[in-house]
Scaffold this motif. Structure first.
Motif, PDB file in Angstrom:
ATOM      1  N   MET A  93       0.832  -1.205   0.000  1.00 27.00           N
ATOM      2  CA  MET A  93       0.000   0.000   0.000  1.00 27.00           C
ATOM      3  C   MET A  93       0.866   1.255   0.000  1.00 27.00           C
ATOM      4  O   MET A  93       0.556   2.240  -0.671  1.00 27.00           O
ATOM      5  CB  MET A  93      -0.949   0.009   1.203  1.00 27.00           C
ATOM      6  CG  MET A  93      -2.000  -1.076   1.169  1.00 27.00           C
ATOM      7  SD  MET A  93      -3.038  -0.987  -0.297  1.00 27.00           S
ATOM      8  CE  MET A  93      -2.542  -2.469  -1.152  1.00 27.00           C
ATOM      9  N   LEU A  94       1.983   1.220   0.724  1.00 29.00           N
ATOM     10  CA  LEU A  94       2.893   2.362   0.717  1.00 29.00           C
ATOM     11  C   LEU A  94       3.530   2.555  -0.655  1.00 29.00           C
ATOM     12  O   LEU A  94       3.745   3.692  -1.089  1.00 29.00           O
ATOM     13  CB  LEU A  94       3.970   2.194   1.792  1.00 29.00           C
ATOM     14  CG  LEU A  94       3.505   2.461   3.213  1.00 29.00           C
ATOM     15  CD1 LEU A  94       4.582   2.047   4.207  1.00 29.00           C
ATOM     16  CD2 LEU A  94       3.146   3.922   3.395  1.00 29.00           C
ATOM     17  N   LEU A  95       3.832   1.468  -1.334  1.00 25.54           N
ATOM     18  CA  LEU A  95       4.371   1.571  -2.688  1.00 25.54           C
ATOM     19  C   LEU A  95       3.391   2.301  -3.602  1.00 25.54           C
ATOM     20  O   LEU A  95       3.766   3.261  -4.296  1.00 25.54           O
ATOM     21  CB  LEU A  95       4.666   0.168  -3.249  1.00 25.54           C
ATOM     22  CG  LEU A  95       4.971   0.122  -4.745  1.00 25.54           C
ATOM     23  CD1 LEU A  95       6.340   0.695  -5.029  1.00 25.54           C
ATOM     24  CD2 LEU A  95       4.846  -1.300  -5.252  1.00 25.54           C
ATOM     25  N   PHE A  96       2.127   1.884  -3.571  1.00 25.82           N
ATOM     26  CA  PHE A  96       1.137   2.529  -4.431  1.00 25.82           C
ATOM     27  C   PHE A  96       0.845   3.958  -3.973  1.00 25.82           C
ATOM     28  O   PHE A  96       0.605   4.837  -4.807  1.00 25.82           O
ATOM     29  CB  PHE A  96      -0.145   1.693  -4.498  1.00 25.82           C
ATOM     30  CG  PHE A  96      -0.002   0.504  -5.395  1.00 25.82           C
ATOM     31  CD1 PHE A  96      -0.046   0.640  -6.769  1.00 25.82           C
ATOM     32  CD2 PHE A  96       0.201  -0.762  -4.873  1.00 25.82           C
ATOM     33  CE1 PHE A  96       0.106  -0.445  -7.611  1.00 25.82           C
ATOM     34  CE2 PHE A  96       0.357  -1.858  -5.695  1.00 25.82           C
ATOM     35  CZ  PHE A  96       0.309  -1.707  -7.075  1.00 25.82           C
ATOM     36  N   LEU A  97       0.896   4.227  -2.678  1.00 25.32           N
ATOM     37  CA  LEU A  97       0.731   5.593  -2.190  1.00 25.32           C
ATOM     38  C   LEU A  97       1.884   6.469  -2.675  1.00 25.32           C
ATOM     39  O   LEU A  97       1.676   7.613  -3.084  1.00 25.32           O
ATOM     40  CB  LEU A  97       0.663   5.616  -0.665  1.00 25.32           C
ATOM     41  CG  LEU A  97       0.549   7.009  -0.035  1.00 25.32           C
ATOM     42  CD1 LEU A  97      -0.741   7.695  -0.458  1.00 25.32           C
ATOM     43  CD2 LEU A  97       0.642   6.910   1.473  1.00 25.32           C
ATOM     44  N   GLY A  98       3.096   5.931  -2.642  1.00 21.68           N
ATOM     45  CA  GLY A  98       4.249   6.678  -3.144  1.00 21.68           C
ATOM     46  C   GLY A  98       4.123   6.992  -4.628  1.00 21.68           C
ATOM     47  O   GLY A  98       4.422   8.109  -5.063  1.00 21.68           O
ATOM     48  N   ILE A  99       3.676   6.024  -5.402  1.00 22.71           N
ATOM     49  CA  ILE A  99       3.458   6.272  -6.836  1.00 22.71           C
ATOM     50  C   ILE A  99       2.438   7.386  -7.030  1.00 22.71           C
ATOM     51  O   ILE A  99       2.636   8.297  -7.845  1.00 22.71           O
ATOM     52  CB  ILE A  99       3.015   4.972  -7.547  1.00 22.71           C
ATOM     53  CG1 ILE A  99       4.171   3.972  -7.588  1.00 22.71           C
ATOM     54  CG2 ILE A  99       2.500   5.265  -8.955  1.00 22.71           C
ATOM     55  CD1 ILE A  99       3.766   2.572  -8.025  1.00 22.71           C
ATOM     56  N   ALA A 100       1.353   7.344  -6.257  1.00 20.98           N
ATOM     57  CA  ALA A 100       0.320   8.380  -6.372  1.00 20.98           C
ATOM     58  C   ALA A 100       0.851   9.744  -5.932  1.00 20.98           C
ATOM     59  O   ALA A 100       0.612  10.754  -6.600  1.00 20.98           O
ATOM     60  CB  ALA A 100      -0.902   7.993  -5.536  1.00 20.98           C
ATOM     61  N   MET A 101       1.579   9.783  -4.815  1.00 22.58           N
ATOM     62  CA  MET A 101       2.109  11.064  -4.325  1.00 22.58           C
ATOM     63  C   MET A 101       3.045  11.712  -5.339  1.00 22.58           C
ATOM     64  O   MET A 101       2.935  12.903  -5.634  1.00 22.58           O
ATOM     65  CB  MET A 101       2.864  10.858  -3.008  1.00 22.58           C
ATOM     66  CG  MET A 101       1.997  10.698  -1.801  1.00 22.58           C
ATOM     67  SD  MET A 101       2.956  10.410  -0.284  1.00 22.58           S
ATOM     68  CE  MET A 101       3.864  11.933  -0.140  1.00 22.58           C
ATOM     69  N   PHE A 102       3.950  10.919  -5.899  1.00 21.23           N
ATOM     70  CA  PHE A 102       4.913  11.498  -6.823  1.00 21.23           C
ATOM     71  C   PHE A 102       4.288  11.788  -8.188  1.00 21.23           C
ATOM     72  O   PHE A 102       4.750  12.666  -8.903  1.00 21.23           O
ATOM     73  CB  PHE A 102       6.161  10.624  -6.906  1.00 21.23           C
ATOM     74  CG  PHE A 102       6.936  10.677  -5.631  1.00 21.23           C
ATOM     75  CD1 PHE A 102       7.575  11.835  -5.229  1.00 21.23           C
ATOM     76  CD2 PHE A 102       6.973   9.590  -4.779  1.00 21.23           C
ATOM     77  CE1 PHE A 102       8.257  11.914  -4.022  1.00 21.23           C
ATOM     78  CE2 PHE A 102       7.649   9.648  -3.574  1.00 21.23           C
ATOM     79  CZ  PHE A 102       8.291  10.809  -3.196  1.00 21.23           C
ATOM     80  N   SER A 103       3.211  11.104  -8.522  1.00 21.26           N
ATOM     81  CA  SER A 103       2.467  11.440  -9.739  1.00 21.26           C
ATOM     82  C   SER A 103       1.780  12.792  -9.587  1.00 21.26           C
ATOM     83  O   SER A 103       1.821  13.623 -10.495  1.00 21.26           O
ATOM     84  CB  SER A 103       1.429  10.362 -10.050  1.00 21.26           C
ATOM     85  OG  SER A 103       2.051   9.135 -10.325  1.00 21.26           O
ATOM     86  N   VAL A 104       1.153  13.006  -8.433  1.00 17.89           N
ATOM     87  CA  VAL A 104       0.506  14.301  -8.176  1.00 17.89           C
ATOM     88  C   VAL A 104       1.560  15.410  -8.135  1.00 17.89           C
ATOM     89  O   VAL A 104       1.347  16.502  -8.675  1.00 17.89           O
ATOM     90  CB  VAL A 104      -0.316  14.244  -6.875  1.00 17.89           C
ATOM     91  CG1 VAL A 104      -0.781  15.623  -6.450  1.00 17.89           C
ATOM     92  CG2 VAL A 104      -1.507  13.320  -7.057  1.00 17.89           C
ATOM     93  N   TYR A 105       2.698  15.138  -7.528  1.00 20.75           N
ATOM     94  CA  TYR A 105       3.784  16.115  -7.508  1.00 20.75           C
ATOM     95  C   TYR A 105       4.216  16.461  -8.937  1.00 20.75           C
ATOM     96  O   TYR A 105       4.368  17.634  -9.289  1.00 20.75           O
ATOM     97  CB  TYR A 105       4.981  15.586  -6.717  1.00 20.75           C
ATOM     98  CG  TYR A 105       6.203  16.462  -6.854  1.00 20.75           C
ATOM     99  CD1 TYR A 105       6.287  17.667  -6.173  1.00 20.75           C
ATOM    100  CD2 TYR A 105       7.260  16.091  -7.676  1.00 20.75           C
ATOM    101  CE1 TYR A 105       7.400  18.483  -6.309  1.00 20.75           C
ATOM    102  CE2 TYR A 105       8.370  16.893  -7.810  1.00 20.75           C
ATOM    103  CZ  TYR A 105       8.438  18.090  -7.131  1.00 20.75           C
ATOM    104  OH  TYR A 105       9.533  18.892  -7.269  1.00 20.75           O
ATOM    105  N   GLY A 106       4.380  15.441  -9.767  1.00 20.06           N
ATOM    106  CA  GLY A 106       4.792  15.677 -11.150  1.00 20.06           C
ATOM    107  C   GLY A 106       3.760  16.460 -11.943  1.00 20.06           C
ATOM    108  O   GLY A 106       4.118  17.333 -12.745  1.00 20.06           O
ATOM    109  N   ILE A 107       2.492  16.174 -11.732  1.00 20.23           N
ATOM    110  CA  ILE A 107       1.437  16.916 -12.437  1.00 20.23           C
ATOM    111  C   ILE A 107       1.435  18.377 -11.994  1.00 20.23           C
ATOM    112  O   ILE A 107       1.367  19.288 -12.823  1.00 20.23           O
ATOM    113  CB  ILE A 107       0.064  16.258 -12.195  1.00 20.23           C
ATOM    114  CG1 ILE A 107       0.003  14.911 -12.899  1.00 20.23           C
ATOM    115  CG2 ILE A 107      -1.070  17.165 -12.673  1.00 20.23           C
ATOM    116  CD1 ILE A 107      -1.192  14.052 -12.510  1.00 20.23           C
TER     117      ILE A 107
END
Length: 119
Positions: A93-107
């Motif tokens: 779950m932390l892996l997928f949360l990290g992907i989501a966090m850094f995706s939002v950061y990139g956007i």
């Protein structure tokens, strides 16, 4: 911080990982409702992946009509390498949360600027 907002994002994610790890290590309550359901499905996916005679794709896709199998089966697959514990599932779950966090950061960084991505 104005020079490296990505470093703040990494620090925020690392702090979140530490808090979740500590909490999962000391919390002794049984999982409730949906969380217990997710853990059960991860174990079922682990059993399906371990069974060489199973129609793996069909069984995994048919296991739930409303939960997508990617995160749940990622936890099931991780159970081959790590112990079957709540902390192993939390790592997924932390892996997928990290992907989501850094995706939002990139956007946010692409649309406005790095500070907007961090916010």
């Amino acid at each position: 911080m104005s020079g490296r907002p990505w470093l703040a994002a990494v620090g925020l994610f690392a702090a979140l990982c530490v808090v979740v790890t500590v909490w999962a290590s000391i919390d002794r309550h049984p999982p409730e409702w949906d969380y217990a359901n997710h853990l059960e499905r991860a174990l079922e996916c682990h059993r399906t992946l371990a069974n060489p005679a199973a129609d793996r794709f069909g069984e995994i896709m048919g296991a739930s009509a409303f939960y997508p199998p990617l995160a749940i089966c990622t936890a099931g697959a991780l159970y081959f390498a790590f112990p079957v514990t709540t902390l192993t599932a939390q790592a997924v779950m932390l892996l997928f949360l990290g992907i989501a966090m850094f995706s939002v950061y990139g956007i946010g960084r692409a649309i406005a600027d790095p500070m907007a991505g961090l916010l």
